[in-house]
Motif scaffolding. Structure first.
Motif, PDB file in Angstrom:
ATOM      1  N   MET A  94      55.996   9.766  61.085  1.00 41.54           N
ATOM      2  CA  MET A  94      54.638   9.152  61.495  1.00 41.54           C
ATOM      3  C   MET A  94      54.896   7.620  61.490  1.00 41.54           C
ATOM      4  SD  MET A  94      52.238  10.823  62.829  1.00 41.54           S
ATOM      5  CE  MET A  94      50.862  10.061  62.443  1.00 41.54           C
ATOM      6  N   ASN A  98      54.576   4.495  64.248  1.00 42.22           N
ATOM      7  CA  ASN A  98      53.389   3.410  64.168  1.00 42.22           C
ATOM      8  C   ASN A  98      53.893   2.148  64.348  1.00 42.22           C
ATOM      9  OD1 ASN A  98      50.726   3.189  63.993  1.00 42.22           O
ATOM     10  ND2 ASN A  98      50.921   2.558  61.851  1.00 42.22           N
ATOM     11  N   TRP A 308      49.544  13.090  68.401  1.00 41.05           N
ATOM     12  CA  TRP A 308      49.535  11.649  68.253  1.00 41.05           C
ATOM     13  C   TRP A 308      50.634  11.032  68.921  1.00 41.05           C
ATOM     14  CZ3 TRP A 308      51.853   7.516  66.123  1.00 41.05           C
ATOM     15  CH2 TRP A 308      50.846   6.306  66.183  1.00 41.05           C
ATOM     16  N   HIS A 321      42.741   4.912  68.121  1.00 40.24           N
ATOM     17  CA  HIS A 321      44.329   5.657  68.058  1.00 40.24           C
ATOM     18  C   HIS A 321      44.729   5.311  66.610  1.00 40.24           C
ATOM     19  CE1 HIS A 321      47.930   6.971  69.394  1.00 40.24           C
ATOM     20  NE2 HIS A 321      48.465   6.000  69.074  1.00 40.24           N
ATOM     21  N   GLN A 322      44.337   4.137  66.067  1.00 40.54           N
ATOM     22  CA  GLN A 322      44.741   3.685  64.612  1.00 40.54           C
ATOM     23  C   GLN A 322      44.115   4.428  63.725  1.00 40.54           C
ATOM     24  OE1 GLN A 322      47.394   1.794  64.116  1.00 40.54           O
ATOM     25  NE2 GLN A 322      47.216   2.454  61.792  1.00 40.54           N
ATOM     26  N   TYR A 325      45.450   7.922  63.491  1.00 42.87           N
ATOM     27  CA  TYR A 325      46.754   7.856  62.766  1.00 42.87           C
ATOM     28  C   TYR A 325      46.629   7.940  61.248  1.00 42.87           C
ATOM     29  CZ  TYR A 325      50.829   5.398  60.602  1.00 42.87           C
ATOM     30  OH  TYR A 325      52.000   5.209  59.643  1.00 42.87           O
TER      31      TYR A 325
END
Length: 412
Positions: A94, A98, A308, A321-322, A325
């Motif tokens: 993840m 990012n 995601w 989206h952040q 996350y």
């Protein structure tokens, strides 16, 4: 005194029989190496020995149970350790995903790797022991606990039964952890609620500010149970005042007739027995909803991470989206801690088992020593008595042999 031949034979036979019995009895003591064989040998000692033997039999039973419990808990400890390692890998994936330098193709590749990790977790949750029994099915050891549905979701088919084994007179220890508690009931990272944000950037109430629910907890269960959910947070498009409405559309924050006040970032909002803290400042017109969900499946957490990643590079609604996350990463950390705590539980049980086994070994040695002191034979004394009994038997046999051949005709 006149002695008949029949009487002489009877007395001699009884005497030799008695001497033979003495020899056989002494031989039995020597053969067994025990001083006390029956209650007639020593009634008090025989009763004490019976108690010692019962204690030793119980200890042997407890030791067998300890061995079995150690096997079960060791298997589960290894499974949880492997699950913890997998979650650490997924967190690394993840963090890697990012990175702004990643392309959509890169993200798809990471998502595929994470899906392989999900398959490994699924296999761990369906682990079996050497007998083919499923270790996370509760009482239903022959039932595969986890299965994947057509939509990709995972369901649990075991039960919540925890098996126990007695390892001491007043001590029982669990031998398993159920699959629902281990894999389906991970604490929600933000508390007692999940958050539903607008689905996309084109929605009128889209989250373009990046505001997120930091924590949401029920602090007054009675007040919450009488309320109507779900609760929706809305920022007035004109005044920018934050209001919360319940499932029936009634405003529950701020409490009327108090006039709404501008929301301050980090402020704790209280309503209907709930405390909610937000991070960031919502922009006018933004809206989101909270629904009660105190526990989350680890499979859902990993599936959310995969989804995601599979979105690829996002150019719109980047704030949301952040937010997603951050939420997924926090939940992955919570799931990792959950696996660690489960592994610790199994480890603590193994420590208890090891400690109790050591106590049993000490008790077994002490009892065996006491038992030996009472029943073990003094061989020097026993051999002396055996020799005396044997000589007495031989003397009796020789006397009978000589006397039985005497008649009056020998003196005529």
């Amino acid at each position: 005194m006149r002695v008949s031949t029949a009487q002489f034979y009877l007395q001699s036979s009884q005497q030799m029989s008695s001497k033979t019995s003495d020899v056989n009895e002494q031989m039995a003591y020597l053969t067994s190496g025990k001083r006390v064989l029956t209650a007639k040998d020593d009634a008090v000692s025989y009763g004490t020995l019976a108690g010692y033997k019962d204690d030793l039999a119980n200890i042997e039973k407890y030791k067998r149970n300890i061995t079995q419990a150690e096997s079960h808990n060791s298997l589960q400890e290894v499974a949880f350790s492997n699950a913890e390692d997998i979650f650490n890998k997924i967190k690394e994936q993840m963090l890697k995903a990012n990175n702004g330098a990643m392309s959509s193709e890169d993200l798809q590749a990471i998502a595929k790797e994470t899906r392989n990790n999900l398959d490994q977790l699924f296999d761990l949750a369906n682990s079996q022991n050497e007998n083919g029994d499923y270790i996370f099915s509760g009482y239903q050891t022959e039932q595969q606990p986890f299965s994947q549905q057509v939509d990709g979701s995972v369901t649990y088919s075991g039960d919540s039964g925890v098996r126990e084994l007695q390892i001491a007179k007043n001590i029982k220890i669990p031998t398993n952890q159920t699959g629902d508690a281990a894999f389906m009931k991970v604490d929600n990272a933000i508390g007692d609620f999940s958050v539903s944000y607008p689905p996309n950037a084109t929605a009128l109430n889209a989250n373009t500010s990046g505001v997120a629910v930091e924590s949401a907890n029920i602090i007054d269960r009675g007040a919450y149970n009488t309320s109507t959910g779900p609760h929706t947070f809305t920022t007035d498009p004109i005044t920018n005042d934050l209001t919360v409405t319940d499932g029936g559309g009634a405003t529950v924050f701020p409490v009327l007739p108090t006039l709404p006040a501008p929301y301050v970032a980090g402020q704790t909002i209280s309503f209907d027995g709930i405390d909610v803290t937000l991070s960031g400042n919502p922009l006018p017109g933004e809206s989101f909803t909270i629904n009660e969900q105190a526990e989350i499946s680890i499979f859902d957490v990993v599936s959310d991470a995969i989804s995601w990643m599979e979105q690829g590079v996002v150019s719109t609604n980047t704030e949301q989206h952040q937010v997603n996350y951050n939420s997924i990463l926090d939940q992955l950390s919570t799931a990792t801690s959950h696996m660690t705590s489960r592994q610790v539980d199994a480890g603590v049980r193994l420590q208890v088992l090891e400690s109790q086994e050591s106590r049993h070994l000490d008790s077994e040695l002490s009892i065996s020593t006491g038992k030996a002191n009472i029943e073990d034979l003094d061989f020097a004394k026993a051999i002396s008595q055996f020799e005396q009994s044997k000589i007495a038997l031989q003397a009796s046999q020789q006397a009978f042999s000589k006397v039985q051949g005497l008649t009056l005709f020998n003196y005529i």
